[in-house]
Design a protein around this motif. Structure first.
Motif, PDB file in Angstrom:
ATOM      1  N   ASP A  93       0.875  -1.255   0.141  1.00  0.00           N
ATOM      2  CA  ASP A  93      -0.110   0.036   0.032  1.00  0.00           C
ATOM      3  C   ASP A  93       0.866   1.314   0.069  1.00  0.00           C
ATOM      4  OD1 ASP A  93      -2.735   1.004   0.026  1.00  0.00           O
ATOM      5  OD2 ASP A  93      -2.461   1.652   1.952  1.00  0.00           O
TER       6      ASP A  93
ATOM      7  N   SER B 249      -2.440   8.980   6.587  1.00  0.00           N
ATOM      8  CA  SER B 249      -2.901   7.207   6.140  1.00  0.00           C
ATOM      9  C   SER B 249      -3.747   6.885   7.195  1.00  0.00           C
ATOM     10  CB  SER B 249      -1.693   6.389   6.079  1.00  0.00           C
ATOM     11  OG  SER B 249      -0.970   6.751   4.830  1.00  0.00           O
TER      12      SER B 249
ATOM     13  N   LYS C  10      -5.078   8.989   2.104  1.00  0.00           N
ATOM     14  CA  LYS C  10      -6.008   7.718   1.862  1.00  0.00           C
ATOM     15  C   LYS C  10      -7.160   7.690   2.631  1.00  0.00           C
ATOM     16  CE  LYS C  10      -1.265   5.409   0.961  1.00  0.00           C
ATOM     17  NZ  LYS C  10      -0.426   4.654   1.602  1.00  0.00           N
TER      18      LYS C  10
ATOM     19  N   TYR D 127       3.076   4.201   9.301  1.00  0.00           N
ATOM     20  CA  TYR D 127       2.298   3.458   8.487  1.00  0.00           C
ATOM     21  C   TYR D 127       3.083   2.739   7.513  1.00  0.00           C
ATOM     22  CZ  TYR D 127      -1.416   1.659   5.399  1.00  0.00           C
ATOM     23  OH  TYR D 127      -2.200   0.945   4.551  1.00  0.00           O
TER      24      TYR D 127
END
Lengths: 190, 190
Positions: A18, A128, A156, A99
């Motif tokens: 991701d 995030s 995101k 993250y």
């Protein structure tokens, strides 16, 4: 912000885990003209809020914050990342979990740079799960200063970090809102 | 540059180990107006040199470089610091020894951001023994690009790092030149 979204769609690279790499214009190589456009957006949103300081975190946030400072005409402060906070009497510290890297570390700012009457705009490149943003908010609030809001380049939205903070009453203004990230389908914006 | 020297004399703190802390305007807290004045000086010096990229190193160099980029209208690239260079096929790497911390580490820039026809201005906040600057020069030269020169905010002239590079033909333009640093006598400029 269409300009930023178009640039992400054109030059962003999606990596396993991701990760969205924006290293040709936001980290590593920086397109300062694009950052000026981002800063102009945040200035429009926050110019009447009496901002006295801009807070960010090293390293890539510094670029965005310095460009913003030219609109707001206030000093920039950046939090440093460290294995641990070793001067807690002089420092405002907070623990965050990256993250991208999954690592826990302390972030810190010298106490002397934030005062109770400061009105702070936080600026960062990504949000995030919101761990870094929560850490920066916590640092401001430990000083007694006020978090006016945050300007974030890329959110995101599927990770809810920004929405959790909005639910608590914080104003988080992101300029490119990503709802999905897939190595095959590419980036989808909300 | 008188403005920068006056600010160093006023707000700089001298710590043991030949450390000059400028954390209220250059690191940690950043006075972007002062950085704009520095950038204007370097722009006057280098504006006719056809600069295509500005190179700096994380973290505090990013602030100076982004401000300079607004004069030169070119992208900024910043080298990252790492324990070791783990992607040597994609990366331009160089080993440096931190004057302040005595630690050795690799600095790196992705190869794709520097091309043989680039004319590079290097920007950094300090030059002491010159190790970081030599590392940045080496990265540019490994790419085949040309080092046009370097703009440095603060030079410790008694450490000779900048003079060694000048002797080799590099143009190093520092704005505050410190000839001695003493906890009792304070900062003396050349």
């Amino acid at each position: 912000m269409r300009l930023l979204e178009e640039r992400i769609a054109k030059d962003g690279r999606i990596l396993p885990g991701d990760v969205l790499k924006l290293d040709s214009f936001l980290n590593y190589q920086i397109d300062v003209d694009l950052l000026m456009e981002c800063a102009a957006e945040w200035y429009t949103m926050f110019k009447n809020e009496g901002i006295t300081k801009i807070l960010t975190i090293e390293a890539s946030g510094i670029a965005l914050a310095c460009v913003c400072a030219q609109y707001f005409k206030v000093p920039v402060i950046y939090a440093k990342k460290s294995g641990f906070c070793n001067l807690p009497t002089d420092m405002l510290c907070s623990k965050i979990i990256s993250y991208t890297h999954g690592r826990t570390y302390d972030i810190m700012v010298p106490k002397k740079f934030l005062e109770p009457n400061d009105k702070v705009l936080i600026v960062d490149d990504f949000i995030s799960n919101g761990s870094t943003m929560k850490g920066l908010i916590s640092i401001v609030e430990k000083s007694g200063a006020t978090v006016v809001g945050a300007g974030v380049a890329v959110e995101k939205t599927y990770l809810k970090g920004a929405d959790e903070l909005r639910d608590k009453g914080y104003r988080i203004e992101s300029l490119a809102r990503i709802k999905s990230l897939d190595p095959l389908r590419g980036v989808e914006f909300t």
